[in-house]
Design a protein around this motif. Structure first.
Motif, PDB file in Angstrom:
ATOM      1  N   ILE A 138       0.847  -1.192   0.000  1.00 47.44           N
ATOM      2  CA  ILE A 138       0.000   0.000   0.000  1.00 47.44           C
ATOM      3  C   ILE A 138       0.882   1.241   0.000  1.00 47.44           C
ATOM      4  CG2 ILE A 138      -1.706   1.309   1.328  1.00 47.44           C
ATOM      5  CD1 ILE A 138      -2.832  -1.324   2.295  1.00 47.44           C
ATOM      6  N   ARG A 139       0.814   1.988  -1.101  1.00 43.11           N
ATOM      7  CA  ARG A 139       1.634   3.190  -1.251  1.00 43.11           C
ATOM      8  C   ARG A 139       0.793   4.446  -1.470  1.00 43.11           C
ATOM      9  NH1 ARG A 139       4.429  -0.684  -4.417  1.00 43.11           N
ATOM     10  NH2 ARG A 139       6.474  -1.234  -3.545  1.00 43.11           N
ATOM     11  N   THR A 140      -0.341   4.306  -2.135  1.00 43.98           N
ATOM     12  CA  THR A 140      -1.126   5.471  -2.518  1.00 43.98           C
ATOM     13  C   THR A 140      -2.462   5.498  -1.785  1.00 43.98           C
ATOM     14  OG1 THR A 140      -2.317   4.401  -4.331  1.00 43.98           O
ATOM     15  CG2 THR A 140      -0.105   5.274  -4.819  1.00 43.98           C
ATOM     16  N   SER A 141      -3.166   6.623  -1.929  1.00 44.18           N
ATOM     17  CA  SER A 141      -4.496   6.739  -1.332  1.00 44.18           C
ATOM     18  C   SER A 141      -5.478   5.767  -1.972  1.00 44.18           C
ATOM     19  CB  SER A 141      -5.010   8.173  -1.487  1.00 44.18           C
ATOM     20  OG  SER A 141      -4.364   9.032  -0.572  1.00 44.18           O
ATOM     21  N   GLU A 142      -5.343   5.531  -3.257  1.00 42.96           N
ATOM     22  CA  GLU A 142      -6.218   4.556  -3.907  1.00 42.96           C
ATOM     23  C   GLU A 142      -5.995   3.170  -3.313  1.00 42.96           C
ATOM     24  OE1 GLU A 142      -6.966   2.533  -8.297  1.00 42.96           O
ATOM     25  OE2 GLU A 142      -6.201   4.586  -8.178  1.00 42.96           O
ATOM     26  N   ASP A 143      -4.750   2.816  -3.073  1.00 43.57           N
ATOM     27  CA  ASP A 143      -4.446   1.516  -2.462  1.00 43.57           C
ATOM     28  C   ASP A 143      -5.149   1.370  -1.111  1.00 43.57           C
ATOM     29  OD1 ASP A 143      -2.769   1.003  -4.599  1.00 43.57           O
ATOM     30  OD2 ASP A 143      -0.945   1.572  -3.526  1.00 43.57           O
ATOM     31  N   VAL A 144      -5.121   2.433  -0.318  1.00 42.52           N
ATOM     32  CA  VAL A 144      -5.726   2.382   1.013  1.00 42.52           C
ATOM     33  C   VAL A 144      -7.212   2.077   0.917  1.00 42.52           C
ATOM     34  CG1 VAL A 144      -6.329   3.745   3.051  1.00 42.52           C
ATOM     35  CG2 VAL A 144      -4.045   3.934   2.080  1.00 42.52           C
ATOM     36  N   VAL A 145      -7.913   2.797   0.041  1.00 41.35           N
ATOM     37  CA  VAL A 145      -9.370   2.694   0.004  1.00 41.35           C
ATOM     38  C   VAL A 145      -9.826   1.373  -0.603  1.00 41.35           C
ATOM     39  CG1 VAL A 145     -11.495   3.755  -0.826  1.00 41.35           C
ATOM     40  CG2 VAL A 145      -9.582   5.199  -0.089  1.00 41.35           C
ATOM     41  N   VAL A 146      -9.276   0.996  -1.748  1.00 37.36           N
ATOM     42  CA  VAL A 146      -9.754  -0.238  -2.393  1.00 37.36           C
ATOM     43  C   VAL A 146      -9.409  -1.456  -1.551  1.00 37.36           C
ATOM     44  CG1 VAL A 146      -9.646   0.780  -4.700  1.00 37.36           C
ATOM     45  CG2 VAL A 146      -7.673  -0.505  -3.821  1.00 37.36           C
ATOM     46  N   SER A 147      -8.358  -1.382  -0.750  1.00 42.09           N
ATOM     47  CA  SER A 147      -8.010  -2.523   0.105  1.00 42.09           C
ATOM     48  C   SER A 147      -8.911  -2.625   1.328  1.00 42.09           C
ATOM     49  CB  SER A 147      -6.546  -2.419   0.552  1.00 42.09           C
ATOM     50  OG  SER A 147      -6.352  -1.315   1.416  1.00 42.09           O
ATOM     51  N   LYS A 148      -9.668  -1.538   1.623  1.00 44.56           N
ATOM     52  CA  LYS A 148     -10.559  -1.544   2.788  1.00 44.56           C
ATOM     53  C   LYS A 148     -12.027  -1.703   2.424  1.00 44.56           C
ATOM     54  CE  LYS A 148      -7.783   1.120   6.084  1.00 44.56           C
ATOM     55  NZ  LYS A 148      -7.753   2.347   6.929  1.00 44.56           N
ATOM     56  N   VAL A 149     -12.463  -1.045   1.309  1.00 41.88           N
ATOM     57  CA  VAL A 149     -13.893  -1.058   0.990  1.00 41.88           C
ATOM     58  C   VAL A 149     -14.194  -1.491  -0.439  1.00 41.88           C
ATOM     59  CG1 VAL A 149     -14.363   0.746   2.690  1.00 41.88           C
ATOM     60  CG2 VAL A 149     -13.903   1.382   0.316  1.00 41.88           C
ATOM     61  N   GLY A 150     -13.173  -1.683  -1.243  1.00 44.63           N
ATOM     62  CA  GLY A 150     -13.411  -2.158  -2.606  1.00 44.63           C
ATOM     63  C   GLY A 150     -13.503  -1.042  -3.627  1.00 44.63           C
ATOM     64  N   ARG A 151     -13.542  -1.439  -4.887  1.00 48.20           N
ATOM     65  CA  ARG A 151     -13.487  -0.497  -6.003  1.00 48.20           C
ATOM     66  C   ARG A 151     -14.765   0.350  -6.128  1.00 48.20           C
ATOM     67  NH1 ARG A 151      -9.386   1.563  -8.588  1.00 48.20           N
ATOM     68  NH2 ARG A 151      -8.412  -0.492  -8.243  1.00 48.20           N
ATOM     69  N   ASP A 152     -15.924  -0.259  -5.958  1.00 51.02           N
ATOM     70  CA  ASP A 152     -17.164   0.478  -6.190  1.00 51.02           C
ATOM     71  C   ASP A 152     -17.324   1.628  -5.199  1.00 51.02           C
ATOM     72  OD1 ASP A 152     -19.765   0.784  -7.570  1.00 51.02           O
ATOM     73  OD2 ASP A 152     -20.577   0.288  -5.599  1.00 51.02           O
ATOM     74  N   LEU A 153     -17.124   1.361  -3.938  1.00 51.71           N
ATOM     75  CA  LEU A 153     -17.239   2.429  -2.950  1.00 51.71           C
ATOM     76  C   LEU A 153     -16.138   3.479  -3.142  1.00 51.71           C
ATOM     77  CD1 LEU A 153     -18.195   0.384   0.243  1.00 51.71           C
ATOM     78  CD2 LEU A 153     -19.651   1.989  -0.992  1.00 51.71           C
ATOM     79  N   PHE A 154     -14.965   3.037  -3.559  1.00 53.62           N
ATOM     80  CA  PHE A 154     -13.891   3.989  -3.855  1.00 53.62           C
ATOM     81  C   PHE A 154     -14.318   4.960  -4.952  1.00 53.62           C
ATOM     82  CE2 PHE A 154     -10.471   4.873  -6.944  1.00 53.62           C
ATOM     83  CZ  PHE A 154      -9.732   5.774  -6.192  1.00 53.62           C
TER      84      PHE A 154
END
Length: 755
Positions: A502-518
């Motif tokens: 996990i390096r970016t903000s996108e990595d943080v979100v999709v790893s916690k709530v998935g692509r759709d919610l991101f």
């Protein structure tokens, strides 16, 4: 009482004492301090004109004998001005400790003498804020000095165990009072207290003045121990379970600011008081001070005080934080600076001559400083700069000049009333929250609070959904009925995208709530806010907004969530309201530095600007604000609504009445538009930007006489509480640095501590 300086001593000229031995002057010298007390003795029956003539002759003799060429006369009572009003080459201080004209048997000529003294005084001090408010229009150099305390003296009561003999036999629990027992005492309240709880014992210490002792309440559990010396008071205080201030609410107490409040607290005792105005003003929110406005309420407050006293660990830290700010030394430093300034303004040539001939107790080092506006320059009047200024003045006794290029104090937290009278935040919403009790306690010294828990909705798919994402968000968005944390966690687990590193903000979100919610909640909002995709931003950005599996819809979960009751601007006004602090707004710091050399600079602006952008500009995101007032009472259901859709040009709308609790028939909103240009708000968190900052940081570390504090100076996005914490830490570091170096020597300043 009049006071003036000589080369070797401070002479006190006290109220006259009657004598049948003719006119005499008695003097005594304190062997420790060298202070000489001169007491005139006058025959009984002298007419006012004769009395004043005798006193004036004595004063002339004292001045001539001491060699004073420019005196400082310090008046505690206007009555002494009658014989000292026309002394030449003098600076006059009026220390207005109380509204003496409201006291029983006050001389009828007192108001006229006070008016004359106010006109002549070069500086006026008042013994509290109520007195200041009543007199602030009568003098242009008047300053409030609420009670201060010799903390170490009374703190001895926390550990003393030996009981004075006349108190040792009194049963417990004991509720005690020390001070003058006069018309300010509510004797009926004391009697009611004693009758309501015969098992409680009331200890009364002090002389009975101007009232008939026969009118005092008498009961088996009321004990009058008489007057005691100042040195004896801690020993008596140590034996009390709680301390009392049963003042009558009348003209005699309208303007008092009782020193005993602080003396009791310093001794580790919970205080019970009637609602004296300045007691309510300063101590209303302290758990160690119980205030009651009715007799039965006072009894209940005494019971509460006895319970609270059993758990000092719960309130003693708050008391000690207060005591740090109201020590005798802090009052001394503030008054000394104002006195130095008044002397310098009043007779600069005479003073300079007196200093050269060693005739006056103001040391040359302090006098030379009048040619500087201050010892410390603080650049920026936001949280970082204002906290540093307050600490440097209140704790270190430094004279501080605060400058800000904006036309106001409070930085980005500045709030004001718009044309309709609605309180709004000019630079977007500021919601205070913290888990740090120390920070909350510190700021509580400058504001009262309004409890407020911030809630945010996000406009997604035509619905306003809770943000941060929680179980309610998921249920409403997807039409589900998840009923437990485990079910919500399982739902998210099915949608997350594993990210090995996990390096970016996108990595943080999709790893916690998935692509759709991101994509629904974060992607568009991030692109608008930062001008770049979440895949280009450091992971720290998204980490600030968590996702939850419960139904908690609060934006923050900190232990302390409040808003300043009277607004942020008032908080800053209180913080910077110190005699050693001067503030100049609409001022460029470079213009000030170009003209004056300071001992030290506290810089809270952009660090790259300080170094003239030597390595290039540090990237920031800015904001533009559109403030709108509507002719309706409410616009949206919560304080802030986010708009993640990229088609909507603004990121969020805030309605301030939710935050402030203000009742108004109109409402004011702020629409936020992120921008690439404008005032710097958010450091852009990318590795290359951090590398550039490190080059500036190396330059900053090499500046031995500059302290860099705050968001812009350290290129970090801090919450408000974090900025306060950083500033408090920076002050402590600076204090430790200075304590290891040679300190300024403060010579004998014409000063004493009033009651």
């Amino acid at each position: 009482m009049t006071r003036f300086a000589t080369r070797q001593r401070v002479v006190f000229f006290e109220e006259p004492v009657a004598s049948n031995d003719g006119v005499r002057l008695h003097t005594k010298t304190c062997p420790r301090s060298g202070v000489v007390v001169a007491t005139p003795a006058l025959p009984d029956g002298l007419a006012a004109e004769e009395r004043n003539a005798s006193l004036r002759r004595m004063l002339d003799q004292l001045l001539a004998a001491s060699g004073v060429r420019h005196s400082v006369l310090w008046f505690y009572t206007p009555m002494m001005f009658a014989f000292a009003s026309d002394i030449e080459r003098t600076t006059v201080v009026y220390d207005c400790m109380d509204e003496l004209s409201h006291f029983r048997f006050a001389p009828p000529e007192l108001p006229a003498l006070e008016s004359a003294l106010m006109r002549r005084a070069d500086v006026v001090f008042t013994g509290g804020y109520s007195l200041f408010e009543a007199r602030q229009d009568r003098h242009d150099n008047i300053h409030p000095f609420p009670s201060s305390v010799d903390t170490a003296h009374f703190a001895a009561a926390r550990t003393l165990r030996d009981e004075p003999a006349d108190q040792a036999a009194i049963p417990r629990p004991r509720l005690g009072f020390f001070g003058v027992i006069d018309e300010r005492m509510d004797c009926d309240l004391v009697a009611h207290l004693a009758a309501s709880h015969p098992e409680w014992h009331v200890v009364m210490i002090g002389p009975v003045v101007k009232i008939d002792p026969a009118t005092l309440p008498r009961a088996r559990n009321v004990h009058y121990l008489g007057a005691k010396s100042y040195d004896q008071l801690p020993a008596y205080l140590a034996g009390w379970n709680a301390a009392l201030m049963p003042f009558a609410i009348n003209e005699a107490t309208r303007f008092i600011s009782p020193t005993k409040t602080l003396e009791y607290l310093a001794g580790g005792r919970v205080v019970v008081s009637t609602p004296v105005r300045d007691v309510v003003r300063h101590y209303d929110k302290m758990s160690a001070v119980q205030i009651a406005s009715t007799r039965d309420g006072f009894i209940e407050a005494c019971g509460a005080a006895l319970r609270i006293a059993k758990t000092p660990a719960l309130w003693m830290d708050e008391v000690d934080t207060l005591l740090e700010r109201v020590s005798w030394k802090a009052t001394f430093d503030r008054m000394a600076a104002l006195l130095d300034s008044a002397v310098a303004r009043n007779k600069p040539k005479a003073v300079a001559e007196a200093v050269r001939s060693s005739r006056i107790a103001l040391p040359a080092l302090r006098l030379d400083r009048r040619y500087k506006p201050a010892e410390i320059l603080v650049v920026g009047a936001g949280f970082a700069g204002s906290v540093m200024a307050e600490r440097l003045a209140a704790r270190s006794g430094k004279r501080v000049l605060v400058v800000d290029r904006r036309p106001h104090i409070a930085g980005n937290a500045y709030d004001a009333r718009d044309a309709s009278g609605v309180l709004f935040h000019k630079y977007g919403p500021h919601i205070f929250h913290t888990n740090a009790a120390e920070i909350f306690s510190y700021l509580s010294g400058f504001t009262r609070w309004r409890p407020y828990e911030h809630r945010v909705l996000a406009r997604v798919a035509g619905m306003d959904l809770p943000m941060p994402i929680n179980r309610t968000t998921i249920n409403r968005l997807y039409g589900l009925a998840l009923s437990s944390d485990d079910e919500a966690a399982a739902f998210l687990a099915d949608r997350v995208e594993p990210v090995p590193h996990i390096r970016t903000s996108e990595d943080v979100v999709v790893s916690k709530v998935g692509r759709d919610l991101f994509e629904r909640f974060f992607q568009g909002y991030t692109r608008k806010q930062w001008g770049m995709d979440a895949s280009e931003l450091d992971k720290s950005v998204a980490a600030r907004v968590p996702a939850r599996t419960n139904t908690d819809d609060r934006y923050f979960t900190d232990a302390f969530q409040f808003m300043p009751r009277d607004g942020y601007s008032r908080l800053f006004e209180n913080m910077l309201d110190h005699p050693l602090i001067d503030v100049q707004v609409d001022t460029e710091y470079r213009d000030v530095i170009r003209e004056t050399v300071f001992d030290h600079v506290v810089f809270t602006g952009p660090v790259d600007e300080y170094f003239d952008f030597r390595f290039g500009k540090l990237p920031y995101r800015s904001l533009q604000f559109r403030h709108v007032t509507l002719d309706q009472t409410q616009f949206q259901p919560v304080g802030t609504v986010n708009y993640p859709d990229e088609e909507v040009p603004y990121t969020r709308v805030t309605e301030y009445k939710h935050l402030t609790g203000q009742m108004h028939d109109k409402t004011t909103l702020t629409y936020e538009y992120p921008a690439a240009e404008g005032d710097p708000y958010y450091p852009v968190p990318r590795p290359e930007n951090q590398a550039l900052f490190k080059r500036y940081e190396a330059l900053a570390r090499a500046e031995t006489d500059v302290t860099f504090v705050g968001r812009l100076a350290t290129y970090r996005y801090y919450n408000m509480d974090q900025v306060v914490g950083q500033a408090l830490s920076a002050f402590k570091t600076l204090s430790r640095k200075w304590s290891g170096s040679v300190r300024d020597t403060l010579g004998a300043t014409v000063m004493t501590a009033g009651e």
